[in-house]
Structure formats: structure tokens, C-alpha cells
Design a protein around this motif. Structure first.
Motif, PDB file in Angstrom:
ATOM      1  N   SER A  36      -3.275 107.370  19.088  1.00  0.00           N
ATOM      2  CA  SER A  36      -3.480 106.400  18.012  1.00  0.00           C
ATOM      3  C   SER A  36      -3.258 107.110  16.691  1.00  0.00           C
ATOM      4  N   GLU A  37      -3.486 106.417  15.586  1.00  0.00           N
ATOM      5  CA  GLU A  37      -3.254 107.024  14.280  1.00  0.00           C
ATOM      6  C   GLU A  37      -4.093 108.275  14.052  1.00  0.00           C
ATOM      7  N   VAL A  79       0.500 111.026   8.509  1.00  0.00           N
ATOM      8  CA  VAL A  79      -0.893 110.644   8.316  1.00  0.00           C
ATOM      9  C   VAL A  79      -1.141 110.571   6.813  1.00  0.00           C
TER      10      VAL A  79
END
Length: 280
Positions: free
Chosen positions: A202-203, A240
Motif C-alpha cells: 500500500s502507500e 511518497v
């Protein structure tokens, strides 16, 4: 007889994490003796402390040895050492002077367990030649189409060099059976410490594995230096936000589950890596 403490880092259960030897007073040891002790202990790295170069309280010179060579920086042995210092001398701030530069470490206590957070040296990320990526894939037995195109290969350094390769699937990451000598030769050529193999869940959650043939070890169960390098890489490539908290799962495929926390802060290029440690 040298007193060698044994801890597992990035886990609270002795069955998980990455073991490290810790010698809190190596003042009387030569380089050859430290290497011999690391080889006898047999962990991927052992850490050796001497008084810091600045003479300041809670400041130490720290060196890391694998069973076959000295390593400029090792994250899991840093965490293990910091927790050992916390148990002996209390929580708070320490400075560990590594071959890569000074690494501040904070030790805190929560629910009866100690946790250490290291702050990396300033990281740098650079391109890697396509021919070297191809050779790494050949040594790993991976195909180019098994890589995640969102994560281009790079060499990232937050203390030592790590080649970062991202798998497109969890299954590809789980199936690790590589040519030890072939990968070792490439790593020696590129002056790599580990190869950081990554899969994004996931992120903010990643699964990672780290072959370490240059240290005489097939795989690391938890690699703090590579975690810091990955954080720098993700931020450098805008994968990110500038400020982010990431969770890295490592060691699961080898039966030693480890949890590494990575923090990126806005306006500060350094990467923070946190984890617990348990005495063995």
C-alpha cells in the motif's frame, strides 16, 4: 574473554528480527580480533563500541563487522546496540560515530520494552547502469517484466550502498533462490552492502528482502541501513510525500518476522528508522 551481548533487532520476540552481537567495550581489540569475534558469533553483523572521538558523555565510536569483512554502517546492529545501552545506562539520546558519519540514536521505553530510533547520515540516490541491472536480475533469476515499472532501479545510500529492485508481485518477492557467487561479484563491483528487494502492499506498507552475499550471509532478516536507503529513494523519486511514515515487513519468508518503521520529515533529508530489540 570478550563479553559479547546478543540481541535480535526489529522484533520483541527472540524468534523474530535480525540477531546482532554487541561488544560494549572493544578498546582492547584489534581489527583482526573484532573480525574473528564477528565470525565466531556468526550473525550477519556484530557491533563494537569504544569511547567517542569527542569525549562527550553518551558518545561512542561504533564499528560493524560481518563474518567476513568490516561494514561501514549497519542499522540493525545500531538498534541492538542502542537498546543494550538503554538497558545499561538509561533511555535518552546517544551519538554513535560510524565509518559513514555520526548517527544520533534515541532510546525510549513503552510498555516495558525499549525502542531505538536512528537518524541516518544525509542520503544520496543515483542511477544504475542497465547492464548492471540485467546482471542483478540474472543472478536473482528474475525477468525484467517481473519488476514494478513504477519503481525504477536505483542505488541508494543512507550510510552504505543498496541496489533497490521492486518486484511487481508478492509471489515474485517470496520466491528467492539466487546465485550467491554471481550476485556477490556484482555487489563487489558496485560496492553494494545489500540488494533491497521490495514489494509495495500500500502507500505506506512495504515488504522487503535483502540478500547479503558480500557479508557471507544469504539473507538479512532485518536491514535498517536498507530501510533508510529505501526511505530516501522513495522520497527522491516522489513516490511518497516529503513527510511520511512507512512500515516495512522483513524476514517473514525466512521465518524471522521483523518490523521496521521509517519516518521522513519535511525539510530534513535524513531518514529515521525505528525498531525494538530483544536480548537473546
Amino acid at each position: 574473554m570478550t563479553d559479547v551481548l546478543r540481541y535480535t533487532a526489529f522484533a520483541t520476540d527472540p524468534a523474530g528480527g535480525n540477531p546482532a552481537g554487541v561488544v560494549l567495550d572493544a578498546s582492547a581489540l584489534s581489527d583482526e580480533q573484532m573480525l574473528a569475534i564477528a565470525a565466531e558469533v556468526g550473525y550477519s553483523e556484530s557491533a563494537f563500541l569504544t569511547p567517542g572521538p569527542d569525549g562527550v558523555e553518551r558518545s561512542y565510536r561504533i564499528r560493524f563487522f560481518s563474518p567476513v569483512a568490516e561494514v561501514d554502517f549497519c542499522g540493525h546492529a545500531t538498534v541492538a546496540t542502542a537498546v543494550a545501552l538503554g538497558e545499561l545506562r538509561g533511555t535518552g539520546e546517544y551519538t554513535l560515530h560510524t565509518n559513514a558519519g555520526p548517527v544520533p540514536v534515541s532510546v525510549t521505553e513503552r510498555d516495558g520494552s525499549l525502542k531505538a530510533t536512528l537518524t541516518s547520515v544525509d542520503p544520496r540516490v543515483k542511477d544504475v547502469a542497465r547492464s548492471d541491472v540485467d546482471e542483478a536480475l540474472a543472478a536473482l533469476g528474475w525477468r525484467a517484466d517481473e519488476l514494478d515499472p513504477a519503481f525504477p532501479p536505483r542505488v541508494s545510500n543512507a550510510g552504505v550502498n543498496q541496489l533497490i529492485l521492486a518486484a511487481a508481485t508478492r509471489e515474485r518477492l517470496a520466491d528467492l533462490d539466487y546465485d550467491f557467487d554471481r550476485l556477490r561479484l556484482l555487489m563487489e563491483k558496485l560496492e553494494l552492502t545489500t540488494v533491497q528487494l521490495v514489494w509495495r502492499e500500500s502507500e505506506s506498507v512495504y515488504h522487503v528482502r535483502d540478500p547479503f552475499p558480500v557479508g557471507g550471509v544469504v539473507e538479512d532478516a532485518a536491514t535498517g541501513a536498507a530501510a533508510a536507503a529505501l526511505g530516501a529513494y522513495l522520497r527522491e523519486l516522489d513516490l511518497v510525500p516529503e513527510a511520511a511514515r512507512l512500515i516495512l515487513h522483513q524476514g517473514y519468508d525466512m521465518g524471522r518476522p521483523s518490523l521496521l518503521e521509517v519516518e521522513l520529515r519535511a525539510g530534513d533529508r535524513r531518514v529515521r528508522v525505528s525498531g525494538a530489540a530483544a536480548a537473546l
